[in-house]
Design an enzyme around this catalytic site. Structure first.
Site, PDB file in Angstrom:
ATOM      1  N   LYS A  90      -7.348 -25.480  55.575  1.00  0.00           N
ATOM      2  CA  LYS A  90      -7.810 -25.459  56.962  1.00  0.00           C
ATOM      3  C   LYS A  90      -9.504 -25.150  56.522  1.00  0.00           C
ATOM      4  CE  LYS A  90      -5.716 -23.160  60.040  1.00  0.00           C
ATOM      5  NZ  LYS A  90      -4.112 -24.533  60.442  1.00  0.00           N
ATOM      6  N   GLY A 195       3.263 -15.970  72.801  1.00  0.00           N
ATOM      7  CA  GLY A 195       2.326 -16.317  72.824  1.00  0.00           C
ATOM      8  C   GLY A 195       2.780 -17.745  73.551  1.00  0.00           C
ATOM      9  N   VAL A 196       2.148 -17.963  74.893  1.00  0.00           N
ATOM     10  CA  VAL A 196       2.965 -19.056  75.824  1.00  0.00           C
ATOM     11  C   VAL A 196       1.656 -20.001  75.665  1.00  0.00           C
ATOM     12  CG1 VAL A 196       4.796 -18.424  76.227  1.00  0.00           C
ATOM     13  CG2 VAL A 196       2.833 -17.868  77.527  1.00  0.00           C
ATOM     14  N   GLY A 197       0.248 -19.830  74.565  1.00  0.00           N
ATOM     15  CA  GLY A 197      -0.663 -20.531  74.085  1.00  0.00           C
ATOM     16  C   GLY A 197      -0.283 -22.235  74.957  1.00  0.00           C
ATOM     17  N   LYS A 198      -1.385 -22.900  73.721  1.00  0.00           N
ATOM     18  CA  LYS A 198      -0.425 -24.854  73.515  1.00  0.00           C
ATOM     19  C   LYS A 198       0.332 -25.292  72.988  1.00  0.00           C
ATOM     20  CE  LYS A 198      -4.195 -25.606  71.338  1.00  0.00           C
ATOM     21  NZ  LYS A 198      -5.715 -26.064  70.286  1.00  0.00           N
ATOM     22  N   VAL A 199       1.130 -24.166  72.175  1.00  0.00           N
ATOM     23  CA  VAL A 199       2.448 -24.925  71.804  1.00  0.00           C
ATOM     24  C   VAL A 199       3.551 -23.669  72.425  1.00  0.00           C
ATOM     25  CG1 VAL A 199       3.739 -24.041  69.366  1.00  0.00           C
ATOM     26  CG2 VAL A 199       1.583 -24.945  69.674  1.00  0.00           C
ATOM     27  N   GLY A 200       3.175 -22.506  72.716  1.00  0.00           N
ATOM     28  CA  GLY A 200       4.143 -21.877  73.346  1.00  0.00           C
ATOM     29  C   GLY A 200       4.549 -22.207  74.672  1.00  0.00           C
TER      30      GLY A 200
END
Length: 372
Positions: A90, A195-200
């Site tokens: 990472k 969390g509703v960004g890219k994945v959510g």
């Protein structure tokens, strides 16, 4: 060491002591562009390390070190459990991506990754996107998660969300009965997504399609505005605390790590916890608290490996259909983890660790023989 055990934020600890499990930790500095980055390679027992680059405004270098060590360890376990011939690594870039990110910085970072000669492949993570990988690739050949226009897989959040959804079906079946990944197991269930960004955001789409009732929150207002526009039936609340207070059936933490604290577990009504965030367990012992409360916990690195599967497929010449088929197997892996946990009388996080560690030992040993 269990993946549930977070690295302690260093104070006066020696970096060698802190990263004792890791093969290599590299500090990257380019004053001209403002780049300050850390690359951590946890293990190459199964193959070259692959993991995203997180661009985040850490409060201190010590916090960045702790995070990159945690995340890179998790990638070793994730790749092993997903059946990939890859190790764990990472990287973090320290700073606010909204103000610091530039072509010059990304290309400087690419030169540092190139200098590792293929021991580490980078991809997207929080704060980085496929377009950023295209800039990095102008200086470095060890890049995945590129845009479709440049022959890449594009946004890896697509299959990350799909894998979480598949894992959620397995966990829901363990909690309420059912089989064969039938979406009906989620129909009418109240699922809280933090969390509703890219994945959510993609996960919400799967849940709505499955007939679940969905309530969401996010610290970034534009992300919530997009959900309101795309999914009018979804309820929006103002905070994670307000979300957890809902009578949830499923809780899906999809933002940053350490989401499952003692307080959160005490307040949760959810019977299932399954989300995309990495390193969800705030400290050792949380997984037992979840089990004692009868909560089915789908370990994060088990269910969120779809993005890794997606970008890893680029190394073979990307096929979305092939990658999606592999990501669909997260359902079976999650079920195996939960069944082992039940048979061994341990928490699912421990069972997942055991399966991942066994593959790293067995296959890593075999790979070592052939490479001699």
């Amino acid at each position: 060491m269990s993946s549930a055990t977070p690295v302690t934020t260093p104070t006066n600890q020696d970096v060698f002591e802190l990263g004792a499990e890791h093969e290599q930790v590299v500090f990257c500095n380019d004053p001209a562009s403002g780049l300050r980055a850390i690359v951590a390679i946890h293990s190459t027992a199964l193959g070259p390390a692959l993991g995203g680059t997180r661009f985040h405004a850490y409060a201190s270098t010590a916090d960045a070190v702790a995070d990159v060590l945690d995340l890179s360890r998790g990638m070793s376990y994730k790749a092993a459990l997903a059946g990939l011939d890859l190790g764990g690594g990472k990287a973090v870039i320290i700073g606010d991506p909204n103000t610091l990110k530039s072509e010059a910085l990304l290309r400087a970072y690419g030169r540092f990754v190139e200098s590792l000669s293929g021991r580490y492949y980078t991809a997207c993570d929080v704060g980085t996107f496929s377009e950023d990988m295209d800039h990095i690739a102008r200086e470095c050949q060890y890049v995945t998660g590129r845009t479709v226009a440049h022959g890449g897989a594009g946004d890896s959040s697509v299959l990350t969300a799909y894998g979480v959804y598949r894992g959620m079906l397995a966990a829901a079946e363990a909690a309420w009965g059912g089989e064969d990944a039938d979406p009906a197991v989620l129909e009418g269930r109240l699922v809280g997504v933090a969390g509703v960004g890219k994945v959510g955001r993609h996960l919400v789409g799967h849940l709505v399609e499955a007939g679940a009732r969905v309530v969401v929150t996010d610290v970034w207002a534009p992300a919530l505005d997009r959900i309101r526009e795309e999914y009018p039936s979804v309820e929006v609340v103002e905070s994670t605390e307000a979300l957890i207070a809902q009578p949830l059936d499923v809780y899906a933490p999809c933002a940053l790590g350490q989401a499952l604290t003692d307080d959160v577990v005490e307040q949760l009504t959810a019977k299932v916890v399954c989300g995309a965030a990495n390193n969800q367990l705030a400290h050792p012992g949380i997984e037992k608290k979840l089990a004692d409360r009868g909560v089915v916990y789908a370990p994060d690195y088990c269910v969120n490996s779809g993005g890794l599967i997606q970008v890893a497929d680029e190394l073979e010449g990307f096929s979305f259909e092939r990658a999606q088929q592999r990501a669909s197997g997260i359902y079976d892996t999650t079920r195996d983890v939960l069944e082992l946990a039940a048979s061994d009388g341990v928490a699912p996080a421990t069972a997942a660790d055991r399966l991942a560690e066994k593959r790293m030992r067995d296959v890593g040993r075999l790979r070592g023989i052939w490479l001699r």
